[in-house]
Motif scaffolding. Structure first.
Motif, PDB file in Angstrom:
ATOM      1  N   MET A 104     -47.043  37.859  50.129  1.00 56.45           N
ATOM      2  CA  MET A 104     -46.005  37.059  50.786  1.00 56.45           C
ATOM      3  C   MET A 104     -45.940  35.661  50.180  1.00 56.45           C
ATOM      4  O   MET A 104     -44.880  35.043  50.130  1.00 56.45           O
ATOM      5  N   VAL A 105     -47.070  35.140  49.729  1.00 55.72           N
ATOM      6  CA  VAL A 105     -47.052  33.851  49.028  1.00 55.72           C
ATOM      7  C   VAL A 105     -46.373  34.034  47.667  1.00 55.72           C
ATOM      8  O   VAL A 105     -45.583  33.193  47.241  1.00 55.72           O
ATOM      9  N   ARG A 106     -46.637  35.142  47.028  1.00 53.04           N
ATOM     10  CA  ARG A 106     -45.911  35.439  45.786  1.00 53.04           C
ATOM     11  C   ARG A 106     -44.406  35.533  46.046  1.00 53.04           C
ATOM     12  O   ARG A 106     -43.589  35.098  45.245  1.00 53.04           O
ATOM     13  N   GLN A 107     -44.069  36.141  47.180  1.00 53.43           N
ATOM     14  CA  GLN A 107     -42.648  36.277  47.525  1.00 53.43           C
ATOM     15  C   GLN A 107     -42.033  34.893  47.736  1.00 53.43           C
ATOM     16  O   GLN A 107     -40.891  34.658  47.331  1.00 53.43           O
ATOM     17  N   ILE A 108     -42.775  33.987  48.351  1.00 58.48           N
ATOM     18  CA  ILE A 108     -42.279  32.611  48.466  1.00 58.48           C
ATOM     19  C   ILE A 108     -41.999  32.068  47.069  1.00 58.48           C
ATOM     20  O   ILE A 108     -40.944  31.476  46.806  1.00 58.48           O
ATOM     21  N   LEU A 139     -41.440  41.302  56.899  1.00 56.06           N
ATOM     22  CA  LEU A 139     -42.759  41.935  56.989  1.00 56.06           C
ATOM     23  C   LEU A 139     -43.199  42.399  55.611  1.00 56.06           C
ATOM     24  O   LEU A 139     -42.402  43.002  54.870  1.00 56.06           O
ATOM     25  N   ALA A 140     -44.459  42.194  55.287  1.00 55.31           N
ATOM     26  CA  ALA A 140     -44.992  42.644  53.997  1.00 55.31           C
ATOM     27  C   ALA A 140     -44.758  44.145  53.825  1.00 55.31           C
ATOM     28  O   ALA A 140     -44.941  44.926  54.767  1.00 55.31           O
ATOM     29  N   ALA A 141     -44.369  44.531  52.632  1.00 54.32           N
ATOM     30  CA  ALA A 141     -43.972  45.904  52.364  1.00 54.32           C
ATOM     31  C   ALA A 141     -44.267  46.232  50.899  1.00 54.32           C
ATOM     32  O   ALA A 141     -44.537  45.334  50.091  1.00 54.32           O
ATOM     33  N   PRO A 142     -44.195  47.498  50.561  1.00 53.99           N
ATOM     34  CA  PRO A 142     -44.470  47.875  49.166  1.00 53.99           C
ATOM     35  C   PRO A 142     -43.581  47.132  48.161  1.00 53.99           C
ATOM     36  O   PRO A 142     -44.015  46.908  47.027  1.00 53.99           O
ATOM     37  N   VAL A 143     -42.397  46.746  48.578  1.00 59.71           N
ATOM     38  CA  VAL A 143     -41.515  46.022  47.670  1.00 59.71           C
ATOM     39  C   VAL A 143     -42.109  44.663  47.288  1.00 59.71           C
ATOM     40  O   VAL A 143     -41.669  44.058  46.304  1.00 59.71           O
ATOM     41  N   HIS A 144     -43.075  44.196  48.050  1.00 59.15           N
ATOM     42  CA  HIS A 144     -43.747  42.938  47.712  1.00 59.15           C
ATOM     43  C   HIS A 144     -45.042  43.233  46.951  1.00 59.15           C
ATOM     44  O   HIS A 144     -46.127  43.256  47.532  1.00 59.15           O
TER      45      HIS A 144
END
Lengths: 372, 372, 372, 372
Positions: free
Chosen positions: A137-141, A299-304
Motif C-alpha cells: 500500500m505504501v508502494r501504491q501511494i 483494500l490491499a489486493a493482488p493487484v498491489h
C-alpha cells in the motif's frame, strides 16, 4: 542458481523476523536463489544452539566474528542492539559480505558515516531494515504520486505513536537514560523520515521541539530519577520539493500501538494512510461530480504487487512479518544486480543526518538545514 | 418571565444560524424567557424585509444604528463580515445592549482590545459565537478531564482542515489578499484555540510556520496574482499547564470538509475527537485487563446534557445548527446572571492575542510568548 | 401567501420534534407560507398551557376534538401514542384538515385501512412521519439508484438495532405485553420497509422468524412475567423488482443506539449507509483501474439538497431534528399541490400490510405474499 | 524430538499457504518437532519439481499415491480441488498418515461421511483447514464468551461477502455449473458455520433462501447459458443453545473482498468482528457509567496468544498466512496428543450436514433440523 548462505547475528524481535523472512522468501516469491541458513550467532553458545535448532541454521555460536569469517556466509543479518551495528556492519563489509542491518543505523552520526564509507569501499550491498516502505500500500501511494494522481504535493503530515513509555509508574530504564539517544526522535523519527524519503524525497530544513511527559521515573531501589530523554517530539519541516510538513512523535501515547499516520495533500487530491490498518489506503481525488466525491478506501489486493505473491485473493491482509519477506526479496534482487526498493547505507546516513538536524534544532530553538 | 427582544445584524451563513437559534431556543429548552424577534438589519431595506418575513422578525431595515437604538432590542446578534464587528459591538454595548458577536472577534488586535474594554465598561453580557465548545461531546471531554479520567494532560494535537481553498484554479479572491488577515491562522486558528482554552486552559508560547500551497492564483481578467496569505499554518506550542502541543491548519486540504481533530494524551489515558463525526468521542483508559483495552467509541446520548433537550433517544445525532441553539441558551443564562459556558470578550481577546503571537512567531522564526 | 394554521396533538418525543419543525421550516427554507402556531392539545390543560408557552402556540387545551374543530387550524400534527392515531386522523380528515401523523400508522390493519379510506375521501393531504427518508444522503442514494450508478439492484440487506430492551433486569412493561403489538416487527420494521419502499419499491413476499432474548421479565411487585412480544425479528424477502433481501431487527442489541444499516448490491456497484452516521454514505462502483477501487465515503454537503438550506458548508452535519424540518417542508409542498417526497396514507397502508405479512409468516412458518 | 515428515499434494492458493506454514511453524513457535519437507505432488512431474525447489521439498512427483506410500511422509497436506479430497484423505488415513485437508471437506455428504469414518477407524489425526478460527482475535472472542463477559448469547448475525462473482460479464464458468455445488452456500457457508461451531456450538435448525443475481452468463463461444448455482444465500437459524441467528452469504457483493462480519448479542453486551480488519475486535459491555459506554476497539497484541509468537509489539498486525501457521501448530499439538483447537473430520462432517440442511430447506421452503 546456487543457494545463498546467510548469517544471522541476534535473535530478538528483529532477529526472529529476519529468520522468518530468510525461511520464506524463496517459497513466497519463487524466483531468486535458494537460501542456505548457514550460521547463527547469539550471546551464549547455548542460546545460539537453541535458536539455530528453531530457525533451522546449520551452525551456531557466540562469536559474531567467527560468523563473519565463515566462508559459508555470504550475507549477514545484523539485528543486535543499535550500539553494535557499526562495528559488525563494517567488519562484515570488510570481509566481503553483503549486509542487512536493522534500523536505526547507528547510535552516532560518526558511526553511520563510517558504515556508509565502508559500504562504498566494499562494493557490497548494504541495506537497512526499513520494512514499512515495503508495504504494497505504501508502494501504491508511491505509484499514485508518480502518476500525478493528486498533483504536486504541497503539504504532508506524519505521526508516529505507541504507548510503551506511557505508564508513569514504569521504572526508570535505559530508554530514559540519555545514553540511549534523544528519545522519540531517533526511536521513532527514522521511520517517518524513511517513508518521506521514499515517497517524497529528502527533507531540507527542520524546526523541532521535544517534550517530556514525565519529568522523573521511579527507581527500582526507591526514589525517583530525572528522565533524560524526550518521549515526545514535534517537528515542522520543509521538503527539498518545497512542500511544508508537520511530524509528531510520541512513545507515551496511551492507546496507540503501531500508529504511523500519513496525510499527503496535493494540488488535486489527498492520500491518507495509517500503519495500524496497513492493508488499507484512502484517496480523495478532486474530479467527477461533487455529490459523489469522498475518500475512497482501498483494500490491499493482488493487484498491489507483491501482495499477489502471498495471497491470490483480495482483502485478506498481509501481516507485519510479510513486509520483512518483501524487504528480503528486494535485498536479494539488489545483490543480483537488479533495481530494488531498499534504503541503502547512503540513504540511511541521510536519514540519520535529518534526525541529527532535528536534535540540533531542538537544542538551539531555530530552523536547521539538513546538510546533504 | 418577560420576553427578551432580539436584534439581528446580518443574515448570511451565521445570521441565519442565529435566527434559527433564537427561533428554537425556548421550544428546545423550555426554560428561560420567551424570545421576541424585534428587529433585523441587512444591507438593503428590500433584503432586510425579505429575511424578516422568512425569519419572523417584527421590524427590518438597512440601518444597523437604528436597530441598536431600537428600545425593543435588548440583545444584538452581530453576524456581519469581520471588519464590522468592532464598530457594531462597541456601539451596541454603549447603547446598553447585550452582544452576541460572531468569531473571529475582529480584524485587528486593537479592535479586539477596544471591544473587550467596551464590554467591561458596559456591564453588559458580550459573548462570541464559538459554537464548537457547546457540543455535548466536547462538554463530555471536559467532564472526563475534570474527573481525572485520563490523568494530567501531557500532550495535545489539534488539526483543522477544510478544502475551500484547495482548488488551484480558483480565481484570486479576497481570502488571498493580505487585507483579509494571515490566512488559515486567523480563519481557522481561533477555533482550535477556543477549544484548547475551554478544555485545557491558555497557551503560554508558540512557534509557528506558515505556508502557501499556491504561490499565485489566476485573475479573472487573465494573468496571475501572487497570493499574500497562507492557506497552511503549523504551530508548536506549550500550554500554561505545561503540556506540549502541535496545531496544524489547512484550508486547502482536499477532501476535508469540517475536520477539527483533537488528540489529548494524559498520564492514564487518551481522548480523540473529530468534528466531522461530532456525535462521537473515543476514550482510552489504561485500566482493566490488557486484552480488552482499546479506544471506546461513545455515541452522543441524552446522558450527555443538553443532548436530551433535543432528542430523548441515544445515537440519533445532533446537527451543527443545534450547537448554536445551545450557545444561545448559554448566552441567555449568562444574561440572567447564571453560570454559563461562553467565550466572553475577555477570553475572546486572549484568543486573538494567541493568534497574534503565532503570526509574530512565523514572521520572526522564533518562539513567542502569549502576553496575558 | 397567507400563513398556515397548525394544530399539534401531543408534545412528547415526536410532538416536540413537530413543534421544532413547524417553528423553523419557514426560516430554513425561505419559501412556502408562514406558519401560525394556532392550537396545542395535551392530556391536561396545565401541561397544554405550559407547552404552548414553550413552543409558542396561541391557544391550548386538553380537548383534541376542540383543536380539530378550531377554524384557525388547517393542518394537524398527531403525535400521540399509536392507539389514538386512527381516531384522531379520521376525525381531522373528516373535519377537512390536512394531517401529519407519526408512524407507525395504527395498531391494527383495520385502523390503517380506515385511515387510508378517510384520506382518500377527504381530498386532504395525509402524510406519515417517516423522517428517515428525508435525509439528504438517503435522497442521494435514490439519485444514485435512479441514475443507474450501481446498475440493477439484485440484493439488499437492512438492519435496525437499538438497545432499549436489552437490559434483562428491566421490569415487565407495556412493550412486553402483546397488546403493544408484535415487538421489534412493528416497532422497528416500518422504518426499514419505508426506506425500501422509497428507494427500491414494494416487497412482494416475506419469510419471518421472531425471537425472544428474554423469556420473562421481573415484575415490580416481585416474581417474573412471561414476555409476550419479540424483541428480535429476522425476515427474508423478495422485492417486486425481483431483488432478494434480508432484514434483521433487534431492540435488545446492546451498544446499538440508532442503527439502521443498509447494504444495497447492484450489478455494477454497492451502496452502504448507517443511520448512526447519517451524514455519510459509502459507494463502490466497479469502474476505473482495479488498484484504486474501493468504497468512497461521501460526506453530506450543500450539493446534497436540501442540506444547503441548513448549512452552506460541507461536512458540518445535519441533525436528527433537521430531518423533521425537511419532512415538514415536503408536507407543505404537497399541501400546495406540488410534487413532494412523502409517505402518504396509501403507502403507509402498504407498509403496514407488509409488516402484517411478516407477522403471519412468523406464525405460519411459511413464505407469505404481501397483498397489494 | 525427531523431525516430522510432510507430504504436500497440490500447490495452488492453499498449497502454497500450507508450504509456508510448514516452513515457518518451528521458527515461529520454537516448540514441537522440526519439520522435514519430504514429498510434494503436483499434476505434472515438471511442475512438481519446480514447486519442490521453491518450497524446499526433498522429493517430488505427479503420483499422489506414491506420496502417500512414501515412508518419509507422516502427515499429508491435501490442497487439491475439492472433488479429490475424499479419495486422497481416505487413502492417506488408511496408509496410517495424519491428514490436514483443506475445506470444504468434500463435494458430497456421502464422501464426507466416508472421510469421517476413515479418520475414526485410523486412529490418526485428521484435521480440516478452517484457519479463520485460529485468529487470536477470534480466540479472544471465545475467551470473552467463556468468561461471561457479554452474558448468555441470545442472538447472532454473520455475513460473508466477496465479489469474485459480481461481474455480470464474466463468462459462464464451473462455479455457475451445478456440478460445483449449491453456490455461495457451500463456497462460503462452511466458514461462518465453522466460526459459529467453535464459538457458540452447533446449529439446531435452519431456514434458507437462495438467489441468483444473474439468471444467465455469457458463453465464450457466444450466446448465454442459464446459471445453475446461487451466488447469494440467506439463512435464518437457531443454535442448539437457543440463540437465534441470521446468516447472509454473497459472492457477488461488489466491493467486498474478504468480509466475514460477526455480530454477537448477549444479555450484558455485544461483540463485533470483521475479517477484513481481522486484527481488531469491538466489544460493548453494559457496565460502568452510561456516559462513557460504547464499543471498545481492541487491537491484536501479544497479550492475545499466540500473536506474541509472531510479533512482540502490539498493533503491528498478523497476516492471513500467519493464521495457517497457527493452524499448523495446533495440528502438530494434536498429533503430539495435546489439547488443540482444530476442526477434526467429525466436526467437519457436522458442518457439512448443516450446509446440507440449508440446501434442503431452500428446496423445500421450510425449516429443516440439522441431524446430529
Amino acid at each position: 542458481m546456487t543457494a545463498i548462505g546467510v548469517g544471522l547475528i541476534g535473535t530478538g524481535y528483529m532477529g526472529k523476523c529476519h529468520a522468518l523472512a530468510w525461511t520464506s522468501v524463496k517459497a513466497v516469491f519463487g524466483d531468486g536463489p535458494a537460501v542456505r541458513l548457514a550460521h547463527l550467532s547469539e550471546v551464549t553458545p547455548e542460546l545460539a544452539a537453541q535458536r539455530a535448532a528453531e530457525f533451522g541454521f546449520a551452525r551456531s555460536g557466540s562469536d559474531w566474528r567467527a560468523l563473519i569469517a565463515d566462508p559459508a556466509v555470504e550475507v549477514v543479518s545484523i539485528t543486535t542492539p543499535n550500539q553494535f551495528h557499526a562495528e559488525m556492519a563494517v567488519a562484515a563489509l570488510e570481509a566481503g559480505k553483503h549486509v542487512w542491518c536493522e534500523k536505526p543505523m547507528a547510535t552516532s552520526l560518526a558511526d553511520a558515516e563510517r558504515m556508509a564509507a565502508a559500504a562504498r569501499a566494499s562494493g557490497r550491498v548494504a541495506v537497512l531494515g526499513y520494512n514499512y516502505i515495503q508495504n504494497p500500500m505504501v508502494r501504491q501511494i508511491g505509484a499514485l504520486l508518480a502518476g500525478g494522481r493528486i498533483g504536486r504535493v504541497n503539504h504532508v503530515r506524519v505521526e508516529m505513536d505507541e504507548d510503551f513509555m506511557a505508564d508513569a509508574s514504569t521504572a526508570f530504564g535505559w530508554k530514559s537514560d540519555k545514553g540511549s539517544g534523544h528519545g522519540a526522535l531517533d526511536d521513532f523519527g527514522v521511520h517517518p523520515v524513511s517513508l518521506l524519503h521514499t515517497l517524497l524525497g529528502p527533507i531540507a530544513r527542520v524546526f523541532c521541539h521535544q517534550a517530556k511527559p514525565y519529568a522523573a521515573r521511579p527507581l527500582a531501589a526507591g526514589g525517583m530519577r530525572a528522565v533524560e530523554t524526550h518521549d515526545i517530539a514535534a517537528i515542522l519541516f520543509e521538503l527539498e520539493s518545497g512542500a511544508s510538513g508537520v511530524m509528531a512523535l510520541n512513545r507515551s501515547a496511551w492507546g496507540r500501538k503501531g500508529r504511523i499516520a500519513l496525510q499527503i495533500f496535493g494540488d488535486t487530491g489527498s492520500i491518507l494512510f495509517d500503519q495500524e490498518r496497513f492493508n488499507e489506503l484512502q484517496v480523495f481525488v478532486a474530479d467527477g461530480p461533487n455529490e459523489t466525491r469522498g475518500f475512497t478506501n482501498i483494500l490491499a489486493a493482488p493487484v498491489h504487487a507483491p501482495y499477489d505473491r502471498f495471497i491470490p485473493a483480495a482483502g485478506h491482509s498481509l501481516g507485519f512479518n510479510d513486509l520483512k519477506v518483501i524487504e528480503c526479496h528486494e535485498l536479494l534482487a539488489r545483490i543480483a544486480g537488479s533495481e530494488a526498493r531498499v534504503i541503502d547505507f547512503d540513504t540511511g546516513l541521510a536519514i540519520e543526518r535529518t534526525i541529527e538536524a532535528m536534535a540540533r534544532s531542538s537544542r538551539d530553538e531555530r530552523w536547521v538545514g539538513v546538510s546533504p
